[in-house]
Design an enzyme around this catalytic site. Sequence first.
Site, PDB file in Angstrom:
ATOM      1  N   ASP A  62     115.172  47.352  15.437  1.00  0.00           N
ATOM      2  CA  ASP A  62     116.349  47.808  14.689  1.00  0.00           C
ATOM      3  C   ASP A  62     116.568  49.281  15.008  1.00  0.00           C
ATOM      4  OD1 ASP A  62     115.813  45.294  13.615  1.00  0.00           O
ATOM      5  OD2 ASP A  62     116.427  45.876  11.596  1.00  0.00           O
ATOM      6  N   LYS A 117     124.239  45.698  12.389  1.00  0.00           N
ATOM      7  CA  LYS A 117     123.629  45.814  11.063  1.00  0.00           C
ATOM      8  C   LYS A 117     124.315  46.939  10.303  1.00  0.00           C
ATOM      9  CE  LYS A 117     119.075  47.063   9.089  1.00  0.00           C
ATOM     10  NZ  LYS A 117     117.655  47.324   9.426  1.00  0.00           N
ATOM     11  N   LYS A 135     123.657  41.553  10.246  1.00  0.00           N
ATOM     12  CA  LYS A 135     122.615  41.828   9.256  1.00  0.00           C
ATOM     13  C   LYS A 135     123.098  42.868   8.253  1.00  0.00           C
ATOM     14  CE  LYS A 135     117.875  43.603   8.718  1.00  0.00           C
ATOM     15  NZ  LYS A 135     116.633  44.041   9.405  1.00  0.00           N
TER      16      LYS A 135
END
Length: 309
Positions: A146, A209, A245
């Site tokens: 991430d 995300k 996400k």
Amino acid sequence: MALDEAWVRSVRFNHSAGERRVATLPGRRTVKKDAQAAWLLKAVTCIDLTTLSGDDTPERVKRLCAKAKSPVRHDILEALGMAGRPITTGAVCVYHRFVATAVEALAGSGIPVAAVSTGFPAGLVPHDVKLKEIEASVRDGAAEIDIVITREHVLTGNWQALYDEMRDFRAACGEAHVKAILATGDLKTLRNVVKASLVCMMAGADFIKTSTGKEGVNATLLVTLAMLRAIRAYHEQTGVMVGYKPAGGISSAKDILNYQFLMREELGRRWLEPDLFRVGASSLLADIERQLEHHVTGRYSAHHRHPVG
């Protein structure tokens, strides 16, 4: 794909129409009883069970990994008719310092380890340091990375710089999946959010995300709508399916159901699976387990009966 700046510059987002769209969602969509339990069990499989605190320890990470392998109590699963089904969370998300610990604790479970990287959460360390951090996490066994983008590139409209940065991150990840954290609460406008989403997807992001969870404003249904519309447009243009996400502030079963409904309506059933939908959360799992227990017993239990880590 190559950076298409003309496409990025053409982006528009109708803020007021988006607000109306998400405001009507809870009133139009609801599920009850067995259907709700089924949706919540699906949500469990999409959770990136996360600990990103300054006081993290190896033992806390090991406890989190144990919960990831058995996120819902066996007696609840048995009452739901799901005994023996492989219900696990989507991943465990930790700082690089604990990647090796998590990989060892999850060995044989099939649950991937996700590492936050690139100077998380601000992303203001030198670029070469960011790449080395990614490479170190991959060497330690992280299957997902991430990353955080440099918000300055978005705020100044330097789309080439954002594209080049994301391409470098994609290359450094190798076989690992890369999730691009946009830190939407720092990007000022939804138009910026959509543009940043498109650029990151063009540069090879497997997921986009919302947040690090450390911004003043994290995941919301409105910013989710904007990002899902970008994913849909990218898929229509290229045929490539990119995951989504939301992270930060999603702590109740009611919240996650609304995100699932929006995913289903905007992108379709395929985007409800963990390879295309993840939720960055920790306390969310405890509330889902409480709701499932209430479904099978008719009684609510205290949160402390459902420890996460």
